[in-house]
Design a protein around this motif. Sequence first.
Motif, short mmCIF file in Angstrom:
data_model
loop_
_atom_site.label_atom_id
_atom_site.label_comp_id
_atom_site.label_asym_id
_atom_site.label_seq_id
_atom_site.Cartn_x
_atom_site.Cartn_y
_atom_site.Cartn_z
N PRO A 1 0.73 -1.19 0.03
CA PRO A 1 0.08 -0.08 -0.01
C PRO A 1 1.01 1.45 -0.13
O PRO A 1 1.80 1.26 0.76
CB PRO A 1 -0.90 -0.22 1.26
N LYS A 2 0.29 2.22 -1.04
CA LYS A 2 0.92 3.60 -0.71
C LYS A 2 0.20 4.32 0.20
O LYS A 2 -0.93 4.21 0.17
CB LYS A 2 0.85 3.98 -2.15
N PRO A 3 0.66 5.73 0.75
CA PRO A 3 -0.23 6.40 1.39
C PRO A 3 -1.28 7.41 0.50
O PRO A 3 -0.98 7.37 -0.84
CB PRO A 3 0.63 7.46 2.20
N ASP A 4 -2.17 7.77 0.98
CA ASP A 4 -3.26 8.48 0.19
C ASP A 4 -2.44 9.70 -0.44
O ASP A 4 -3.06 10.15 -1.36
CB ASP A 4 -4.37 8.98 1.18
N SER A 5 -1.39 10.25 0.18
CA SER A 5 -0.87 11.52 -0.41
C SER A 5 0.07 10.97 -1.82
O SER A 5 0.37 11.85 -2.51
CB SER A 5 0.11 11.87 0.69
N ALA A 6 0.20 9.53 -1.85
CA ALA A 6 0.78 9.25 -3.08
C ALA A 6 -0.09 9.47 -4.33
O ALA A 6 0.37 9.19 -5.58
CB ALA A 6 1.15 7.97 -3.05
N TYR A 7 -1.20 9.85 -4.30
CA TYR A 7 -2.21 10.05 -5.47
C TYR A 7 -2.81 11.47 -5.44
O TYR A 7 -2.87 12.30 -4.47
CB TYR A 7 -3.44 9.12 -5.38
N THR A 8 -3.44 11.93 -6.70
CA THR A 8 -4.03 13.12 -6.77
C THR A 8 -5.47 12.84 -6.85
O THR A 8 -5.82 11.45 -7.47
CB THR A 8 -3.42 14.01 -7.72
N TYR A 9 -6.40 13.52 -6.62
CA TYR A 9 -7.94 13.18 -6.50
C TYR A 9 -8.63 14.44 -7.55
O TYR A 9 -8.42 15.54 -7.24
CB TYR A 9 -8.31 13.10 -5.16
N GLN A 10 -9.76 13.96 -8.12
CA GLN A 10 -10.44 14.90 -8.81
C GLN A 10 -11.91 14.29 -8.96
O GLN A 10 -12.14 13.14 -9.41
CB GLN A 10 -9.96 15.02 -10.24
N TRP A 11 -12.74 15.05 -8.24
CA TRP A 11 -14.09 15.00 -8.38
C TRP A 11 -14.66 15.72 -9.41
O TRP A 11 -14.61 17.05 -9.58
CB TRP A 11 -15.02 15.05 -7.09
N PHE A 12 -15.47 15.21 -10.51
CA PHE A 12 -16.07 16.07 -11.56
C PHE A 12 -17.42 15.53 -11.94
O PHE A 12 -17.62 14.08 -11.74
CB PHE A 12 -15.02 16.20 -12.70
N LEU A 13 -18.23 16.16 -12.63
CA LEU A 13 -19.49 15.97 -13.03
C LEU A 13 -19.85 15.92 -14.59
O LEU A 13 -19.02 17.03 -15.15
CB LEU A 13 -20.65 17.06 -12.30
N TYR A 14 -20.69 15.35 -15.08
CA TYR A 14 -21.05 15.71 -16.48
C TYR A 14 -22.62 15.55 -16.48
O TYR A 14 -23.14 14.56 -15.67
CB TYR A 14 -20.69 14.63 -17.64
N GLU A 15 -23.45 16.33 -17.25
CA GLU A 15 -24.78 16.05 -17.22
C GLU A 15 -25.31 14.55 -17.98
O GLU A 15 -24.18 14.32 -18.76
CB GLU A 15 -25.56 17.23 -18.02
N GLU A 16 -25.99 14.12 -17.57
CA GLU A 16 -26.23 12.64 -18.05
C GLU A 16 -27.66 12.56 -18.51
O GLU A 16 -28.64 12.81 -17.76
CB GLU A 16 -26.14 11.71 -16.72
N THR A 17 -27.86 12.07 -19.78
CA THR A 17 -29.06 11.92 -20.38
C THR A 17 -29.95 10.82 -20.14
O THR A 17 -29.06 9.92 -19.13
CB THR A 17 -28.70 11.57 -22.10
N SER A 18 -30.99 10.48 -20.35
CA SER A 18 -31.75 9.64 -19.76
C SER A 18 -31.12 8.17 -20.38
O SER A 18 -31.48 6.95 -19.84
CB SER A 18 -33.28 9.50 -20.09
N GLU A 19 -30.43 8.05 -21.47
CA GLU A 19 -29.79 7.00 -21.75
C GLU A 19 -28.59 6.71 -21.29
O GLU A 19 -27.82 5.60 -21.53
CB GLU A 19 -29.78 6.94 -23.36
#
Length: 497
Positions: free
Chosen positions: A66-84
């Motif tokens: 295991p690596k520490p959490d600091s070994a990674y970068t994080y990105q939360w992002f959104l896109y609009e999502e169609t009904s399909e």
Amino acid sequence: MKKKLSIIILVMMVFSSTITSCYKDKGNYDYHALNDVAISGIEDSYLVINAGKLVINPSLSQSKLPKPDSAYTYQWFLYEETSEGYLSGDRIIIGSEMNLEWISSIKAGNYALFLRVTDKETGVFYENRCHLYLKTEFNTGWLVLSEKKDGAPLFSIVGLEKDTPVYFYDALQANGVDYELTGKPLAITRFQYTYYRGPIYGVYISTTTGTNKFDINDSLTWKPTNNIIYEMAGDFDENYAPDFIYPVPGDRVSYMYKDSTMYFRSVFNYINYGIPINLIKGTNTTFKVSPYIAGDGRNPSILYDVENHRFVRHLMAANSSIEMPDSGDDLFPYQDPNYDLVYMKNVTAYNPSEAQAIMKNKTTGKYYCLNIYNYNGSLYESAFREITATDFDKAEDISISRNRGYIFYHVGGKVYEYDPVIQKTYEMMDLGSANITFFGFMKYSVSDSRRNQLLIATYNESNGGGTFKVYDVPTLNGPLELLEEYSGFDKIVDIAF
């Protein structure tokens, strides 16, 4: 032969040299398995209401040391999502830490939410995708159009997203909408005005000074291009005021009616209102058409020509109507000058799709119930029965249960149910001297559970103003069951969901 042998030997020497060269390559080609990362602790979907906070605390598990959490970068992002499930629009970044705490500040709608975890050393990234539903407090609820004491229109909402109803008696003012309704109130409806970007709904409010759309996915926002004329082809004044807009089930097509003229719109086929469809294909003369429409969004809609006393059909995406041919074995001719249409609606009580029409014989004054099977290319009359309901000739409002086929009407404060199959009348309730201002089933596209609910609105200026109640219609002609009750309104003119 000697030349051919020389060529073979030469090829073998080249091939041998190639193998030897590969074998002698002593370069550093040590391969190591990637430290795969699995993301957990994220649900399949989340619901956030009215600028609420979204909190997600994911966990990482790794296939190697295991690596520490600091070994990674994080990105939360959104896109609009169609009904399909397709993505649309631009990426919206909402977080850059492993744990997400985000207060919604974008318009309501359906979104795909991603967490991307990137290994700083290798550049390899891992993703998790889930659904995010952003809703206002009134994304689900009742839309009420009423008339104030001075005659002006008022738009109200009863939001049902939370455990207890949330009232917005002046919905536009409560949401800071820079628009004032004028004129006299006519009608209100909700319609999915775009298809390919997912379920984006507008609230259409019609008054005598025009019809405007308010985006229910974005806090009822309004701009000048939300006037109905921007959904119409042709030269129409901004004060154009249709009597009503009628979406059929499925939310892809709708009709608009004004002054005995019917227009059609197909979101799916990019067809706007503007060309009257109340004319027969191949002709140039329009006829006056009834305001009643029997359509389910999948089969041709049935309309009624009040001038020529005939039923006609409108094929989806067509800019005209066609006549309905008599087979000779019909129970009732599709064109009969001795009959007038009183009411009509699409029902599913007896077959997948039927037009149920109430006809009046002009000579005898008798009423009849006509059922026209209209499904998957088949068209025939399944029933034609006399209506023997109590005081039906005195009915002030008539409506038909789509799921049951029962005919409801009221005479003063007495509410009746009539079963056209067994030809029997049931008095469902007596509201006394109550002033009934809205009566019937919702004529617009809603969920199946709501289509079978009878709405009755009353008004008493000296005792609480406007009230409406929601009743379920059980099978076997059972008594109406009160489900919901809302009060504190002005004189209710129209209701949608």
